[in-house]
Write a protein that holds these residues in place. Structure first.
Motif, short mmCIF file in Angstrom:
data_model
loop_
_atom_site.label_atom_id
_atom_site.label_comp_id
_atom_site.label_asym_id
_atom_site.label_seq_id
_atom_site.Cartn_x
_atom_site.Cartn_y
_atom_site.Cartn_z
N ARG A 238 0.77 -1.28 0.00
CA ARG A 238 -0.06 0.01 0.20
C ARG A 238 0.80 1.18 0.01
NH1 ARG A 238 -3.93 -2.49 4.91
NH2 ARG A 238 -4.72 -4.16 3.49
N LYS A 239 2.02 1.14 0.41
CA LYS A 239 3.07 2.40 0.47
C LYS A 239 3.95 2.41 -0.79
CE LYS A 239 3.39 2.15 5.57
NZ LYS A 239 4.30 1.65 6.52
N HIS A 240 4.03 1.45 -1.82
CA HIS A 240 4.90 1.31 -2.78
C HIS A 240 4.73 2.29 -3.79
CE1 HIS A 240 7.18 -0.15 -6.05
NE2 HIS A 240 7.98 -1.08 -5.31
N PRO A 241 5.70 3.21 -4.00
CA PRO A 241 5.72 4.50 -4.85
C PRO A 241 4.87 4.14 -6.39
CG PRO A 241 8.04 3.95 -4.76
CD PRO A 241 7.09 3.05 -3.75
N ASP A 242 5.02 2.84 -6.72
CA ASP A 242 4.53 2.79 -7.90
C ASP A 242 3.22 1.96 -8.12
OD1 ASP A 242 6.81 3.70 -9.33
OD2 ASP A 242 7.93 1.71 -9.07
N VAL A 243 2.47 1.93 -6.88
CA VAL A 243 1.39 1.05 -6.68
C VAL A 243 0.19 2.10 -6.23
CG1 VAL A 243 0.20 -0.59 -5.48
CG2 VAL A 243 2.26 -1.10 -6.05
N ALA A 244 -0.77 2.19 -7.15
CA ALA A 244 -2.06 2.74 -6.80
C ALA A 244 -3.05 2.37 -5.95
CB ALA A 244 -2.82 3.40 -8.25
N LEU A 245 -3.15 1.02 -6.04
CA LEU A 245 -4.03 0.18 -5.06
C LEU A 245 -3.26 -1.20 -4.64
CD1 LEU A 245 -6.75 -0.13 -3.94
CD2 LEU A 245 -7.31 -1.72 -5.91
N GLY A 246 -3.13 -1.09 -3.15
CA GLY A 246 -2.37 -2.04 -2.59
C GLY A 246 -3.22 -3.27 -2.38
N ALA A 247 -2.69 -4.17 -1.52
CA ALA A 247 -3.53 -5.51 -1.14
C ALA A 247 -4.56 -5.30 -0.13
CB ALA A 247 -2.53 -6.77 -0.53
N SER A 248 -5.83 -5.78 -0.53
CA SER A 248 -7.04 -5.40 0.30
C SER A 248 -6.96 -6.38 1.54
CB SER A 248 -8.21 -5.89 -0.45
OG SER A 248 -8.52 -7.45 -0.68
N PRO A 249 -7.92 -6.35 2.39
CA PRO A 249 -8.08 -7.14 3.62
C PRO A 249 -8.25 -8.55 3.14
CG PRO A 249 -9.02 -5.23 4.00
CD PRO A 249 -8.84 -4.85 2.82
N ARG A 250 -9.11 -8.60 2.14
CA ARG A 250 -9.46 -10.20 1.72
C ARG A 250 -8.17 -10.62 1.19
NH1 ARG A 250 -13.01 -8.93 -2.35
NH2 ARG A 250 -14.97 -9.37 -0.86
N ALA A 251 -7.33 -9.86 0.67
CA ALA A 251 -6.08 -10.51 0.12
C ALA A 251 -5.24 -10.92 1.18
CB ALA A 251 -5.20 -9.40 -0.65
N ILE A 252 -5.05 -10.43 2.39
CA ILE A 252 -4.29 -10.66 3.39
C ILE A 252 -4.68 -12.04 4.06
CG2 ILE A 252 -5.31 -9.47 5.28
CD1 ILE A 252 -2.63 -8.85 6.51
#
Length: 316
Positions: A238-252
Motif C-alpha cells: 500500500r506504500k509502494h511508490p509505483d502502486v495505486a491500489l495495494g492488497a485488500s483485507p481479503r487479500a491478506i
C-alpha cells in the motif's frame, strides 16, 4: 497427514506427465484447490489450460462443466432458469452448468458485466437464487476462469473488486525448449491432446479427501511473528511508490490461507516466511494496480511484488 500428502504428490506428478512444461502453474492450481479459492488462468492459446482442468477433475473424481463465454451469453445460460411445462402446468427448474463441482469458465473477459456479475455472485455466496428460491452449490464448488493475455478487442475486463474475489491469477507461458521437444516426442508416439480419453485416466483422490484436507490445513499453526511479517508485506504493497491500489483485507486473509496450504504440502504443521513468499506472485499480481506513470514506464507487476518481498525483513 503424510498419506494424504503423498496423494497430492501423485496428483502433481500425473498432471506434469499430461501437461508438459507447466510445473509451477500446476503446483499453484493444486494450492488453490486445497485452499478452496477460485482461479483465473491467463495465457496464450495452445498451452493446455483446458486440458489441465479436465484432467484434474478426472483425477479427483469431481463433476465437471465447461462454459464457453461469449458476448451474447446470458446469466440464465450459466445459472439456469425455470421452464413452464405444458403437460404438468408447472414450472420446473432447468439447472445451468454452474451446478457442478468444478466449473471451467473459458474466456471470462469476453462476456458482458451482467453475466460476469452473476457468475461472481455464485462464487462468493456458493449459492444461486432463481425466482426467489435459493439453491446451494456443491461443497467443493470451484471456478477456474481463463482469459487470453493478448486479445483486448471485444472484451470486458473484470473490475478490480471482482478480480479480488479470485484467489490466484496463474500465468501459463510458453514451455521451455526441452519441454516442447518432449511434446513433439509424445506426438510422435501417438499422443494427441484432442483425442485423449479422459475416462482412461485413473483417479487418484476423491472430492471427500479434498474437503477433509482443507480442514487439516485450517489447523496449521501460524506464529505471531509470521503474522506480523505478513502484515508488514501487505502494508508495503500500500506504500509502494509505483502502486495505486495495494492488497485488500481479503487479500491478506487469502495470503495467510494459501501459506498454510503451502506449509501442508511441505509436510509441515507450521508456516515459514518461505511459504508466504512462494504464493506471493499468483496471489497479488491481479490485486495490485500500478500507477499510470509506472505503466507507461513499462514496469511489470511481478517485479514490483519481488521488490516488496525484499524490502520487508524476514523474522528470525
Amino acid at each position: 497427514m503424510k498419506q494424504t500428502n503423498s496423494i497430492f504428490t501423485q496428483l502433481y506428478q500425473t498432471l506434469n506427465q499430461i501437461i508438459v512444461g507447466q510445473n509451477i502453474p500446476i503446483q499453484q492450481l493444486l494450492i488453490a484447490l486445497l485452499t478452496g479459492g477460485h482461479v483465473i488462468i491467463e495465457g496464450v492459446p495452445g498451452t493446455g489450460k483446458t486440458l489441465t482442468v479436465k484432467a484434474l477433475a478426472r483425477l479427483i473424481q469431481a463433476e465437471f462443466s465447461r462454459v464457453q463465454l461469449t458476448p451474447d451469453i446470458l446469466p440464465s445460460d450459466i445459472l439456469g432458469t425455470n421452464v413452464f411445462d405444458l403437460n404438468s402446468r408447472n414450472f420446473t427448474l432447468k439447472k445451468g452448468p454452474i451446478f457442478t463441482e468444478i466449473l471451467l469458465a473459458d474466456e471470462i473477459n469476453r462476456t458482458p458485466p451482467k453475466t460476469q456479475a452473476a457468475l461472481l455472485e455464485a462464487m462468493a455466496e456458493q449459492q444461486v437464487t432463481l425466482d426467489g428460491e435459493t439453491l446451494p452449490l456443491p461443497n467443493l464448488f470451484w471456478v477456474i476462469a481463463t482469459q487470453n493475455s493478448l486479445e483486448f478487442e471485444g472484451t470486458y475486463p473484470l473490475p478490480e473488486a471482482q478480480l479480488d474475489r479470485f484467489l490466484f491469477k496463474i500465468i501459463i507461458d510458453y514451455p521451455d525448449i526441452a519441454a516442447e521437444k518432449q511434446m513433439l516426442l509424445n506426438v510422435q508416439q501417438g499422443f494427441a491432446a484432442k483425442s485423449i480419453q479422459l475416462n482412461q485416466i485413473k483417479p487418484i483422490a476423491t472430492v471427500e479427501q479434498i474437503i477433509i484436507t482443507r480442514q487439516e490445513i485450517e489447523a496449521i499453526n501460524v506464529q505471531e511473528k509470521i503474522l506480523d511479517y505478513l502484515l508488514g508485506l501487505v502494508q508495503q504493497t500500500r506504500k509502494h511508490p509505483d502502486v495505486a491500489l495495494g492488497a485488500s483485507p481479503r487479500a491478506i486473509v487469502a495470503w495467510l490461507q494459501t501459506s498454510k496450504t503451502q506449509a501442508w504440502l511441505n509436510n509441515r504443521n507450521y508456516v515459514t516466511p518461505d511459504d508466504i513468499k512462494t504464493v506471493a506472485l499468483p496471489l497479488l499480481r491481479h490485486r495490485l494496480i500500478l500507477k499510470p506513470e509506472a505503466q507507461l514506464d513499462g514496469i511489470i507487476i511481478d517485479s514490483i511484488i519481488n521488490s516488496i518481498l525484499k524490502q520487508v525483513s524476514v523474522p528470525r
